[in-house]
Design a protein around this motif. Structure first.
Motif, PDB file in Angstrom:
ATOM      1  N   LYS A 102      44.324  13.101 -30.880  1.00  0.00           N
ATOM      2  CA  LYS A 102      42.875  13.548 -30.958  1.00  0.00           C
ATOM      3  C   LYS A 102      41.969  13.442 -29.850  1.00  0.00           C
ATOM      4  O   LYS A 102      41.143  14.045 -29.362  1.00  0.00           O
ATOM      5  N   LYS A 103      42.515  12.210 -29.109  1.00  0.00           N
ATOM      6  CA  LYS A 103      41.561  11.883 -27.972  1.00  0.00           C
ATOM      7  C   LYS A 103      42.684  11.098 -26.945  1.00  0.00           C
ATOM      8  O   LYS A 103      43.442  10.121 -27.390  1.00  0.00           O
ATOM      9  N   ILE A 104      42.542  11.224 -25.565  1.00  0.00           N
ATOM     10  CA  ILE A 104      43.353  10.578 -24.699  1.00  0.00           C
ATOM     11  C   ILE A 104      42.353  10.264 -23.391  1.00  0.00           C
ATOM     12  O   ILE A 104      41.862  11.544 -22.914  1.00  0.00           O
ATOM     13  N   GLU A 105      42.131   9.283 -23.007  1.00  0.00           N
ATOM     14  CA  GLU A 105      41.428   8.992 -21.780  1.00  0.00           C
ATOM     15  C   GLU A 105      42.345   8.047 -20.892  1.00  0.00           C
ATOM     16  O   GLU A 105      42.669   6.906 -21.379  1.00  0.00           O
ATOM     17  N   ILE A 106      42.442   8.374 -19.710  1.00  0.00           N
ATOM     18  CA  ILE A 106      43.228   7.626 -18.765  1.00  0.00           C
ATOM     19  C   ILE A 106      42.268   7.345 -17.602  1.00  0.00           C
ATOM     20  O   ILE A 106      41.984   8.254 -16.775  1.00  0.00           O
ATOM     21  N   ASN A 107      42.006   6.222 -17.532  1.00  0.00           N
ATOM     22  CA  ASN A 107      41.055   5.650 -16.225  1.00  0.00           C
ATOM     23  C   ASN A 107      41.792   4.716 -15.580  1.00  0.00           C
ATOM     24  O   ASN A 107      42.468   3.705 -15.850  1.00  0.00           O
ATOM     25  N   LYS A 108      41.930   5.136 -14.087  1.00  0.00           N
ATOM     26  CA  LYS A 108      42.760   4.488 -13.258  1.00  0.00           C
ATOM     27  C   LYS A 108      42.195   4.506 -11.845  1.00  0.00           C
ATOM     28  O   LYS A 108      41.713   5.361 -11.491  1.00  0.00           O
TER      29      LYS A 108
END
Length: 140
Positions: A102-108
């Motif tokens: 439903k949601k995917i956030e990838i902060n790098k």
């Protein structure tokens, strides 16, 4: 080979009756970068209930794949809006499992350190569990 990192994984499971379970794992891992993907590999512990299992995270710009090999074998693919079906293999047998991200956030950062991943998904394990889950992964 690979860079030593610390991984903190917080998983929250909530069934449709409102029962909630929270599991947190903090462990050392190895981080590799190959073919535009970041790999994080670590050994599961007794606390996670999967001692004897190696976990591998494959992280791309918009997808996270969690593969477990050893005592418990599984592969989970998290990609926004997609449905993924697999067998969840345990020492007690294999169970059909389905997830919908439903949601995917990838902060790098550019060097792949100091990464944070948030995933929210619906989970159905063949009549054994149905609910909403979330995973927060921090890699330092």
């Amino acid at each position: 080979m690979g860079e030593n990192v610390l991984v903190k994984i917080n998983t929250v499971q909530m069934d449709f009756k409102g029962n909630k379970d929270n599991l947190e794992l903090i462990t050392e891992a190895k981080l590799y970068v190959k073919n535009n993907a970041t790999y994080v590999i670590y050994e599961e512990s007794e606390i996670s209930g999967m001692k004897g299992t190696t976990s591998r995270l494959k992280i791309t710009e918009d997808c996270v794949i969690i593969k477990k090999i050893g005592r418990n074998n599984s592969e989970l693919v998290f990609e926004l809006g997609k449905r993924f079906k697999t067998l969840y293999r345990t020492p007690h047998g294999s169970f059909p499992m389905e997830i919908v991200t439903k949601k995917i956030e990838i902060n790098k950062e550019k060097l792949c350190k100091d990464m944070e991943i948030t995933i929210e998904y619906d989970l159905n394990i063949s009549g054994l569990f149905e609910g909403k889950n979330s995973i927060n992964i921090k890699i330092n």
